[in-house]
Design a protein around this motif. Structure first.
Motif, PDB file in Angstrom:
ATOM      1  N   LEU A  98       0.716  -1.122  -0.005  1.00 37.65           N
ATOM      2  CA  LEU A  98      -0.081   0.017  -0.034  1.00 37.65           C
ATOM      3  C   LEU A  98       1.122   1.227  -0.018  1.00 37.65           C
ATOM      4  O   LEU A  98       0.526   2.243  -0.676  1.00 37.65           O
ATOM      5  N   THR A  99       1.817   1.375   0.525  1.00 38.09           N
ATOM      6  CA  THR A  99       2.593   2.441   0.788  1.00 38.09           C
ATOM      7  C   THR A  99       3.647   2.630  -0.655  1.00 38.09           C
ATOM      8  O   THR A  99       3.719   3.846  -1.083  1.00 38.09           O
ATOM      9  N   LEU A 100       3.996   1.520  -1.460  1.00 40.50           N
ATOM     10  CA  LEU A 100       4.653   1.473  -2.638  1.00 40.50           C
ATOM     11  C   LEU A 100       3.641   2.313  -3.588  1.00 40.50           C
ATOM     12  O   LEU A 100       3.971   2.927  -4.425  1.00 40.50           O
ATOM     13  N   ILE A 101       2.642   1.624  -3.670  1.00 42.77           N
ATOM     14  CA  ILE A 101       1.477   1.970  -4.776  1.00 42.77           C
ATOM     15  C   ILE A 101       1.141   3.835  -4.312  1.00 42.77           C
ATOM     16  O   ILE A 101       0.789   4.349  -5.365  1.00 42.77           O
ATOM     17  N   ALA A 102       0.818   3.806  -3.332  1.00 46.99           N
ATOM     18  CA  ALA A 102       0.772   5.484  -2.934  1.00 46.99           C
ATOM     19  C   ALA A 102       1.887   6.147  -3.357  1.00 46.99           C
ATOM     20  O   ALA A 102       1.741   7.463  -3.709  1.00 46.99           O
ATOM     21  N   ALA A 103       3.204   5.674  -3.116  1.00 49.18           N
ATOM     22  CA  ALA A 103       4.375   6.435  -3.371  1.00 49.18           C
ATOM     23  C   ALA A 103       4.513   6.773  -5.113  1.00 49.18           C
ATOM     24  O   ALA A 103       5.171   7.795  -5.607  1.00 49.18           O
ATOM     25  N   VAL A 104       3.750   6.128  -5.909  1.00 50.31           N
ATOM     26  CA  VAL A 104       4.057   5.966  -7.490  1.00 50.31           C
ATOM     27  C   VAL A 104       3.420   7.493  -7.689  1.00 50.31           C
ATOM     28  O   VAL A 104       4.103   8.125  -8.553  1.00 50.31           O
ATOM     29  N   TYR A 105       2.393   7.942  -7.071  1.00 44.75           N
ATOM     30  CA  TYR A 105       1.868   9.143  -7.629  1.00 44.75           C
ATOM     31  C   TYR A 105       2.808  10.564  -7.056  1.00 44.75           C
ATOM     32  O   TYR A 105       2.680  11.522  -7.548  1.00 44.75           O
ATOM     33  N   VAL A 106       3.645  10.180  -6.022  1.00 42.46           N
ATOM     34  CA  VAL A 106       4.449  11.031  -5.651  1.00 42.46           C
ATOM     35  C   VAL A 106       5.614  11.369  -6.799  1.00 42.46           C
ATOM     36  O   VAL A 106       5.883  12.392  -7.247  1.00 42.46           O
ATOM     37  N   GLY A 107       6.106  10.156  -7.429  1.00 41.82           N
ATOM     38  CA  GLY A 107       6.841  10.402  -8.607  1.00 41.82           C
ATOM     39  C   GLY A 107       6.172  11.059  -9.758  1.00 41.82           C
ATOM     40  O   GLY A 107       6.899  11.658 -10.366  1.00 41.82           O
ATOM     41  N   PHE A 108       5.085  10.761 -10.100  1.00 48.05           N
ATOM     42  CA  PHE A 108       4.437  11.156 -11.094  1.00 48.05           C
ATOM     43  C   PHE A 108       4.038  12.865 -11.014  1.00 48.05           C
ATOM     44  O   PHE A 108       4.385  13.787 -11.728  1.00 48.05           O
ATOM     45  N   SER A 109       4.031  13.288  -9.743  1.00 51.52           N
ATOM     46  CA  SER A 109       3.924  14.704  -9.324  1.00 51.52           C
ATOM     47  C   SER A 109       5.117  15.424  -9.434  1.00 51.52           C
ATOM     48  O   SER A 109       5.200  16.746  -9.673  1.00 51.52           O
ATOM     49  N   VAL A 110       6.312  14.721  -9.147  1.00 49.22           N
ATOM     50  CA  VAL A 110       7.649  15.253  -9.383  1.00 49.22           C
ATOM     51  C   VAL A 110       7.711  15.533 -10.684  1.00 49.22           C
ATOM     52  O   VAL A 110       8.340  16.647 -11.275  1.00 49.22           O
ATOM     53  N   ALA A 111       7.383  14.487 -11.638  1.00 43.20           N
ATOM     54  CA  ALA A 111       7.666  14.727 -12.994  1.00 43.20           C
ATOM     55  C   ALA A 111       6.740  15.877 -13.645  1.00 43.20           C
ATOM     56  O   ALA A 111       7.021  16.179 -14.286  1.00 43.20           O
ATOM     57  N   ASP A 112       5.423  16.222 -12.880  1.00 40.34           N
ATOM     58  CA  ASP A 112       4.611  17.000 -13.332  1.00 40.34           C
ATOM     59  C   ASP A 112       5.306  18.378 -13.006  1.00 40.34           C
ATOM     60  O   ASP A 112       5.163  19.160 -13.805  1.00 40.34           O
ATOM     61  N   GLY A 113       5.851  18.488 -11.992  1.00 39.74           N
ATOM     62  CA  GLY A 113       6.529  19.592 -11.451  1.00 39.74           C
ATOM     63  C   GLY A 113       6.126  20.679 -10.729  1.00 39.74           C
ATOM     64  O   GLY A 113       6.649  21.686 -10.307  1.00 39.74           O
ATOM     65  N   ARG A 114       4.643  20.864 -10.518  1.00 40.78           N
ATOM     66  CA  ARG A 114       4.104  21.828  -9.846  1.00 40.78           C
ATOM     67  C   ARG A 114       4.067  21.621  -8.586  1.00 40.78           C
ATOM     68  O   ARG A 114       3.466  20.731  -8.150  1.00 40.78           O
ATOM     69  N   PRO A 115       4.476  22.806  -7.616  1.00 42.12           N
ATOM     70  CA  PRO A 115       4.650  22.590  -6.241  1.00 42.12           C
ATOM     71  C   PRO A 115       3.242  22.242  -5.715  1.00 42.12           C
ATOM     72  O   PRO A 115       3.511  21.390  -4.743  1.00 42.12           O
ATOM     73  N   THR A 116       2.154  22.699  -5.944  1.00 36.27           N
ATOM     74  CA  THR A 116       0.891  22.335  -5.250  1.00 36.27           C
ATOM     75  C   THR A 116       0.598  20.975  -5.618  1.00 36.27           C
ATOM     76  O   THR A 116       0.117  20.262  -4.430  1.00 36.27           O
ATOM     77  N   VAL A 117       0.748  20.330  -6.607  1.00 32.49           N
ATOM     78  CA  VAL A 117       0.512  18.939  -6.942  1.00 32.49           C
ATOM     79  C   VAL A 117       1.376  18.355  -6.210  1.00 32.49           C
ATOM     80  O   VAL A 117       1.147  17.185  -5.495  1.00 32.49           O
ATOM     81  N   ILE A 118       2.688  18.558  -6.040  1.00 33.26           N
ATOM     82  CA  ILE A 118       3.703  17.684  -5.211  1.00 33.26           C
ATOM     83  C   ILE A 118       3.422  17.630  -3.822  1.00 33.26           C
ATOM     84  O   ILE A 118       3.243  16.456  -3.277  1.00 33.26           O
ATOM     85  N   ALA A 119       2.902  18.772  -3.287  1.00 32.56           N
ATOM     86  CA  ALA A 119       2.658  19.012  -1.935  1.00 32.56           C
ATOM     87  C   ALA A 119       1.325  18.238  -1.708  1.00 32.56           C
ATOM     88  O   ALA A 119       1.148  17.315  -0.586  1.00 32.56           O
ATOM     89  N   VAL A 120       0.330  18.022  -2.488  1.00 32.53           N
ATOM     90  CA  VAL A 120      -1.035  17.273  -2.239  1.00 32.53           C
ATOM     91  C   VAL A 120      -0.593  15.722  -2.302  1.00 32.53           C
ATOM     92  O   VAL A 120      -1.163  15.018  -1.626  1.00 32.53           O
ATOM     93  N   GLU A 121       0.057  15.405  -3.471  1.00 32.07           N
ATOM     94  CA  GLU A 121       0.443  14.173  -3.605  1.00 32.07           C
ATOM     95  C   GLU A 121       1.321  13.512  -2.430  1.00 32.07           C
ATOM     96  O   GLU A 121       0.853  12.205  -1.970  1.00 32.07           O
ATOM     97  N   ILE A 122       2.199  14.294  -1.783  1.00 31.71           N
ATOM     98  CA  ILE A 122       2.835  13.679  -0.432  1.00 31.71           C
ATOM     99  C   ILE A 122       1.959  13.818   0.670  1.00 31.71           C
ATOM    100  O   ILE A 122       1.938  12.817   1.228  1.00 31.71           O
ATOM    101  N   GLY A 123       1.045  14.551   0.565  1.00 33.75           N
ATOM    102  CA  GLY A 123      -0.030  14.531   1.782  1.00 33.75           C
ATOM    103  C   GLY A 123      -0.926  13.475   1.741  1.00 33.75           C
ATOM    104  O   GLY A 123      -1.289  12.640   2.549  1.00 33.75           O
ATOM    105  N   VAL A 124      -1.240  12.956   0.499  1.00 29.81           N
ATOM    106  CA  VAL A 124      -2.208  12.001   0.266  1.00 29.81           C
ATOM    107  C   VAL A 124      -1.531  10.412   0.536  1.00 29.81           C
ATOM    108  O   VAL A 124      -1.936   9.530   0.948  1.00 29.81           O
TER     109      VAL A 124
END
Length: 125
Positions: free
Chosen positions: A27-53
């Protein structure tokens, strides 16, 4: 669906760990995938939200290691719903096919683990 079944059977590959521990790590690994996607996206707000989720899923997983099996089921189902939300909104850019694929895997695994828990068959939690 095959990958969801593999996710549900994943504790068989780690016999030295409890099934709850294996599911929690998954569960932790699948949740972390979107953190990687958000870093690739590059928007700070998206990164912060995905880290929170992802952090919320890590907390659920940590409690699930010694808690009821339903926390794993709920965590996987919740992540599947998050995937469907991502697919609908495109909140994280450039995820294309991933949210639908991941939602199916998460929801199939959640259903399989719920059935094992209800019938007390298969992998004990």
């Amino acid at each position: 669906m095959v990958f969801g079944g593999l996710q549900a059977a994943s504790p068989l590959g780690f016999p030295w760990l409890t099934p709850a521990t294996v599911y929690a790590l998954g569960l932790t690994l699948i949740a972390a995938v979107y953190v990687g996607f958000s870093v690739a996206d590059g928007r700070p707000t998206v990164i912060a939200v995905e880290i929170g989720v992802a952090s919320a899923f890590v907390v659920v997983a940590a409690v699930a290691v010694t808690g009821p099996a339903w926390l794993i089921v709920g965590g996987l189902a919740g992540h599947g719903l998050k995937d469907l939300w991502q697919h609908r909104t495109g909140f994280v850019a450039n995820t294309r096919w991933w949210p639908v694929f991941c939602a199916v895997v998460d929801l199939v695994a959640a259903i399989a683990i719920a059935l094992m828990t209800l019938t007390h068959r298969g992998l004990p939690l």
